[in-house]
Write a protein that holds these residues in place. Structure first.
Motif, PDB file in Angstrom:
ATOM      1  N   SER A  87     -16.557   4.919  11.772  1.00 45.82           N
ATOM      2  CA  SER A  87     -16.093   3.560  11.514  1.00 45.82           C
ATOM      3  C   SER A  87     -15.641   3.416  10.066  1.00 45.82           C
ATOM      4  O   SER A  87     -16.053   4.173   9.183  1.00 45.82           O
ATOM      5  N   GLY A  88     -14.786   2.428   9.811  1.00 48.19           N
ATOM      6  CA  GLY A  88     -14.334   2.185   8.450  1.00 48.19           C
ATOM      7  C   GLY A  88     -13.288   1.096   8.390  1.00 48.19           C
ATOM      8  O   GLY A  88     -12.684   0.726   9.398  1.00 48.19           O
ATOM      9  N   LEU A  89     -13.092   0.572   7.187  1.00 48.86           N
ATOM     10  CA  LEU A  89     -12.069  -0.430   6.911  1.00 48.86           C
ATOM     11  C   LEU A  89     -10.974   0.256   6.106  1.00 48.86           C
ATOM     12  O   LEU A  89     -11.206   0.724   4.986  1.00 48.86           O
ATOM     13  N   LEU A  90      -9.767   0.319   6.654  1.00 51.24           N
ATOM     14  CA  LEU A  90      -8.655   1.009   6.006  1.00 51.24           C
ATOM     15  C   LEU A  90      -7.985   0.094   4.991  1.00 51.24           C
ATOM     16  O   LEU A  90      -7.691  -1.063   5.284  1.00 51.24           O
ATOM     17  N   VAL A  91      -7.722   0.620   3.802  1.00 52.01           N
ATOM     18  CA  VAL A  91      -6.978  -0.112   2.775  1.00 52.01           C
ATOM     19  C   VAL A  91      -5.951   0.824   2.154  1.00 52.01           C
ATOM     20  O   VAL A  91      -6.154   2.036   2.079  1.00 52.01           O
ATOM     21  N   PHE A  92      -4.839   0.271   1.739  1.00 52.06           N
ATOM     22  CA  PHE A  92      -3.858   1.016   0.957  1.00 52.06           C
ATOM     23  C   PHE A  92      -3.043   0.015   0.146  1.00 52.06           C
ATOM     24  O   PHE A  92      -3.071  -1.198   0.410  1.00 52.06           O
ATOM     25  N   SER A  93      -2.344   0.521  -0.842  1.00 48.75           N
ATOM     26  CA  SER A  93      -1.524  -0.324  -1.700  1.00 48.75           C
ATOM     27  C   SER A  93      -0.057   0.008  -1.502  1.00 48.75           C
ATOM     28  O   SER A  93       0.294   1.127  -1.122  1.00 48.75           O
ATOM     29  N   VAL A  94       0.795  -0.963  -1.761  1.00 48.27           N
ATOM     30  CA  VAL A  94       2.237  -0.769  -1.702  1.00 48.27           C
ATOM     31  C   VAL A  94       2.833  -1.334  -2.984  1.00 48.27           C
ATOM     32  O   VAL A  94       2.546  -2.477  -3.367  1.00 48.27           O
ATOM     33  N   GLY A  95       3.643  -0.520  -3.665  1.00 46.99           N
ATOM     34  CA  GLY A  95       4.309  -0.945  -4.891  1.00 46.99           C
ATOM     35  C   GLY A  95       5.777  -0.584  -4.857  1.00 46.99           C
ATOM     36  O   GLY A  95       6.303  -0.147  -3.831  1.00 46.99           O
ATOM     37  N   PRO A  96       6.460  -0.729  -5.977  1.00 43.65           N
ATOM     38  CA  PRO A  96       7.895  -0.416  -6.015  1.00 43.65           C
ATOM     39  C   PRO A  96       8.221   1.005  -5.595  1.00 43.65           C
ATOM     40  O   PRO A  96       9.290   1.267  -5.033  1.00 43.65           O
ATOM     41  N   ASP A  97       7.314   1.953  -5.862  1.00 45.84           N
ATOM     42  CA  ASP A  97       7.565   3.354  -5.545  1.00 45.84           C
ATOM     43  C   ASP A  97       7.011   3.772  -4.185  1.00 45.84           C
ATOM     44  O   ASP A  97       7.028   4.961  -3.854  1.00 45.84           O
ATOM     45  N   GLY A  98       6.496   2.834  -3.401  1.00 48.57           N
ATOM     46  CA  GLY A  98       5.961   3.171  -2.089  1.00 48.57           C
ATOM     47  C   GLY A  98       4.457   2.947  -2.019  1.00 48.57           C
ATOM     48  O   GLY A  98       3.899   2.122  -2.745  1.00 48.57           O
ATOM     49  N   TRP A  99       3.792   3.682  -1.141  1.00 43.75           N
ATOM     50  CA  TRP A  99       2.374   3.478  -0.904  1.00 43.75           C
ATOM     51  C   TRP A  99       1.526   4.413  -1.760  1.00 43.75           C
ATOM     52  O   TRP A  99       1.954   5.487  -2.155  1.00 43.75           O
ATOM     53  N   ASP A 100       0.300   3.987  -2.023  1.00 43.60           N
ATOM     54  CA  ASP A 100      -0.686   4.824  -2.692  1.00 43.60           C
ATOM     55  C   ASP A 100      -2.071   4.235  -2.472  1.00 43.60           C
ATOM     56  O   ASP A 100      -2.231   3.233  -1.766  1.00 43.60           O
ATOM     57  N   ASP A 101      -3.065   4.838  -3.080  1.00 43.47           N
ATOM     58  CA  ASP A 101      -4.453   4.352  -3.047  1.00 43.47           C
ATOM     59  C   ASP A 101      -4.930   4.074  -1.631  1.00 43.47           C
ATOM     60  O   ASP A 101      -5.601   3.062  -1.360  1.00 43.47           O
ATOM     61  N   LEU A 102      -4.630   4.991  -0.703  1.00 41.14           N
ATOM     62  CA  LEU A 102      -5.116   4.853   0.672  1.00 41.14           C
ATOM     63  C   LEU A 102      -6.563   5.319   0.723  1.00 41.14           C
ATOM     64  O   LEU A 102      -6.893   6.436   0.312  1.00 41.14           O
ATOM     65  N   ALA A 127       3.812   4.343 -18.517  1.00 38.23           N
ATOM     66  CA  ALA A 127       4.557   3.093 -18.397  1.00 38.23           C
ATOM     67  C   ALA A 127       3.599   1.912 -18.347  1.00 38.23           C
ATOM     68  O   ALA A 127       2.569   1.953 -17.664  1.00 38.23           O
ATOM     69  N   SER A 128       3.930   0.895 -19.078  1.00 44.52           N
ATOM     70  CA  SER A 128       3.088  -0.304 -19.069  1.00 44.52           C
ATOM     71  C   SER A 128       3.228  -1.019 -17.744  1.00 44.52           C
ATOM     72  O   SER A 128       4.247  -0.931 -17.057  1.00 44.52           O
ATOM     73  N   VAL A 129       2.163  -1.724 -17.372  1.00 43.60           N
ATOM     74  CA  VAL A 129       2.178  -2.461 -16.117  1.00 43.60           C
ATOM     75  C   VAL A 129       3.198  -3.584 -16.217  1.00 43.60           C
ATOM     76  O   VAL A 129       3.108  -4.463 -17.072  1.00 43.60           O
ATOM     77  N   GLY A 130       4.198  -3.535 -15.373  1.00 39.59           N
ATOM     78  CA  GLY A 130       5.256  -4.540 -15.418  1.00 39.59           C
ATOM     79  C   GLY A 130       4.956  -5.713 -14.508  1.00 39.59           C
ATOM     80  O   GLY A 130       3.821  -5.936 -14.066  1.00 39.59           O
ATOM     81  N   THR A 131       5.996  -6.451 -14.224  1.00 37.45           N
ATOM     82  CA  THR A 131       5.841  -7.631 -13.384  1.00 37.45           C
ATOM     83  C   THR A 131       6.123  -7.331 -11.919  1.00 37.45           C
ATOM     84  O   THR A 131       6.059  -8.235 -11.090  1.00 37.45           O
ATOM     85  N   SER A 181       6.528  -7.355  11.563  1.00 39.77           N
ATOM     86  CA  SER A 181       6.869  -6.594  10.365  1.00 39.77           C
ATOM     87  C   SER A 181       6.823  -7.518   9.159  1.00 39.77           C
ATOM     88  O   SER A 181       7.140  -8.711   9.266  1.00 39.77           O
ATOM     89  N   LEU A 182       6.419  -6.965   8.025  1.00 39.33           N
ATOM     90  CA  LEU A 182       6.278  -7.724   6.784  1.00 39.33           C
ATOM     91  C   LEU A 182       7.013  -7.000   5.665  1.00 39.33           C
ATOM     92  O   LEU A 182       6.989  -5.763   5.596  1.00 39.33           O
ATOM     93  N   ASN A 183       7.653  -7.762   4.800  1.00 45.89           N
ATOM     94  CA  ASN A 183       8.249  -7.195   3.597  1.00 45.89           C
ATOM     95  C   ASN A 183       7.184  -7.219   2.508  1.00 45.89           C
ATOM     96  O   ASN A 183       6.864  -8.267   1.949  1.00 45.89           O
ATOM     97  N   ILE A 184       6.647  -6.052   2.214  1.00 45.48           N
ATOM     98  CA  ILE A 184       5.555  -5.937   1.249  1.00 45.48           C
ATOM     99  C   ILE A 184       6.056  -5.156   0.041  1.00 45.48           C
ATOM    100  O   ILE A 184       6.363  -3.965   0.139  1.00 45.48           O
ATOM    101  N   ALA A 185       6.169  -5.840  -1.077  1.00 47.99           N
ATOM    102  CA  ALA A 185       6.607  -5.213  -2.334  1.00 47.99           C
ATOM    103  C   ALA A 185       7.915  -4.455  -2.152  1.00 47.99           C
ATOM    104  O   ALA A 185       8.103  -3.366  -2.710  1.00 47.99           O
ATOM    105  N   GLY A 186       8.832  -5.009  -1.375  1.00 47.36           N
ATOM    106  CA  GLY A 186      10.120  -4.385  -1.180  1.00 47.36           C
ATOM    107  C   GLY A 186      10.165  -3.322  -0.108  1.00 47.36           C
ATOM    108  O   GLY A 186      11.205  -2.695   0.107  1.00 47.36           O
ATOM    109  N   HIS A 187       9.068  -3.091   0.599  1.00 50.12           N
ATOM    110  CA  HIS A 187       9.002  -2.106   1.675  1.00 50.12           C
ATOM    111  C   HIS A 187       8.604  -2.803   2.971  1.00 50.12           C
ATOM    112  O   HIS A 187       7.759  -3.709   2.966  1.00 50.12           O
ATOM    113  N   ILE A 188       9.182  -2.373   4.082  1.00 44.88           N
ATOM    114  CA  ILE A 188       8.882  -2.969   5.375  1.00 44.88           C
ATOM    115  C   ILE A 188       7.659  -2.271   5.965  1.00 44.88           C
ATOM    116  O   ILE A 188       7.641  -1.051   6.131  1.00 44.88           O
TER     117      ILE A 188
END
Length: 415
Positions: A397-412, A143-147, A313-320
């Motif tokens: 020690s470490g800095l935690l990062v993850f991504s949130v998109g339409p389908d939920g979280w990934d890239d943790l 799937a192409s990267v959408g908006t 709480s924050l609404n991030i990419a449609g997820h709380i």
């Protein structure tokens, strides 16, 4: 025979042997509800058969088939009979012959299903063919990267500026944070390279930004900064982190929450409402500074707890996504219980799909309930030697990062 004789014959009682009805087959009346004999036809040709009661328990498949066929049912080719329920009724009410007294006798009530002899998924071939076809299928076009929004969440947790431990003091902390910020730049570049580049960034400060002096007695003898210096260092680190995100993204949101080391105290007692917290105050200072330069920072917004709350709480990419420090419960294993309690209390994190916490200085992630995720962030501090002495455990020690998109979280990742 005269008319009077005929009338007399009609009035005479009929002999008993002539009045009895012919003997009938053994009857089993008054069956329990739902066990009436019959057939129910299901989609796909399957039949559910409730057989008449029998004196003997069901035996093997041949016996099941015989009992079903006794009902006049023809079993199609390629179908089998399978027993799905058998119930022993030790006191079934019935009479053997018409006119006999009712008696009880144990019977078996059985229900069968007539179904295809092989599972439906085998109709396309054997297992080997199914595996081969599945593995050789033509891959669907990517799937192409959408908006749709994809968000990067950066969890800055438990730096505790001013704390001295096995991993050093303030110079080592600053070097560690600077290194993690460089790795954050690399992570953002990597996401773009694989087609999952985020379009918005969230800075989530989960608390304990400063060590403080009122939590334990040893802080007065081991800290290498004054309280105002701790606050100053944390403010400048946060400026640096947000500046890096503000230069790369068209929208940035910075959030923080209340914590135990950040709480303003008199002795060990908290002073004021939950928002009386050095981490929240530093975030407020940065918000004031950014508001002075809308051209450079007009795309940066801030989220902080309400006066009598210590979570957001924050609404991030449609997820709380909820943010809490984690000091509200006595040990990590109690996070789920605390979170569920927040739902009943209608607190800010009640509806969160993802809950991010700190406080316990090690990484942990656990799926909870129906699709919810709890993430405990690792620490950025100089080490908790008292805990290592007591338990033998050493946090990384470490800095935690993850991504949130339409389908939920990934890239943790932990940088």
């Amino acid at each position: 025979m005269t008319l009077n004789n005929e009338l007399q014959a009609l009035l005479e009682p009929v002999p008993q042997e002539q009045s009895q009805a012919p003997q009938t087959q053994r009857a089993y009346p008054a069956v329990p509800r739902g066990w009436e004999s019959g057939v129910r036809y299901e989609p796909g040709g399957t039949m559910v058969v409730t057989a008449p009661p029998a004196d003997k328990p069901p035996a093997g498949e041949a016996d099941w088939r015989e009992r079903v066929e006794e009902m006049g049912l023809a079993i199609p080719d390629g179908f089998r009979v399978r027993l799905v329920e058998a119930k022993h009724d030790p006191a079934a009410w019935h009479r053997d012959n018409q006119g006999d007294d009712a008696v009880t006798r144990a019977v078996w009530r059985c229900r069968y299903v007539i179904e295809p002899a092989a599972p439906a998924w085998l109709s396309a071939g054997d297992v080997d063919a199914l595996v081969r076809d599945a593995m050789r299928r033509r891959r669907k076009p990517r799937a192409s990267v959408g908006t749709a929004e994809r968000a990067l969440v950066v969890v800055y947790a438990d730096a505790q500026a001013g704390k001295v431990g096995r991993d050093g003091g303030i110079p080592e902390l600053l070097a560690r944070v600077a290194d993690r910020f460089d790795k954050l730049d690399d992570h953002i570049r990597d996401l773009k390279a694989v087609g999952r580049g985020p379009s918005v960034a969230y800075w989530a400060d989960s608390g304990d930004c400063v060590e403080g002096f009122e939590n334990t007695t040893q802080q007065a003898f081991t800290n290498d900064l004054t309280l105002t210096e701790m606050v100053r260092v944390h403010r400048r680190i946060t400026f640096e982190g947000l500046d890096r995100l503000a230069g790369k993204f068209g929208r940035v949101v910075a959030a923080t929450c209340g914590s135990n080391h950040g709480r303003v105290r008199r002795g060990k007692d908290a002073v004021g409402p939950p928002v009386d917290d050095w981490g929240i105050e530093v975030m407020s200072q940065i918000a004031d500074a950014y508001a002075r330069n809308q051209d450079a920072y007009g795309h940066v917004s801030f989220a902080m707890p309400e006066r009598w709350r210590d979570t957001v709480s924050l609404n991030i990419a449609g997820h709380i996504v909820g943010l809490a420090h984690g000091h509200q419960y006595p040990r990590p294993e109690k996070a789920g219980d605390w979170w569920r309690g927040q739902t009943f209390g209608r607190q800010p994190v009640a509806d969160a799909d993802i809950l991010s916490t700190g406080h316990y200085h090690h990484f942990r992630a656990q799926q909870m309930g129906n699709g919810r995720l709890w993430i405990q962030a690792p620490t950025l501090d100089n080490g908790s030697d008292w805990y290592t002495v007591r338990s033998g455990e050493v946090s990384t020690s470490g800095l935690l990062v993850f991504s949130v998109g339409p389908d939920g979280w990934d890239d943790l990742r932990i940088l």
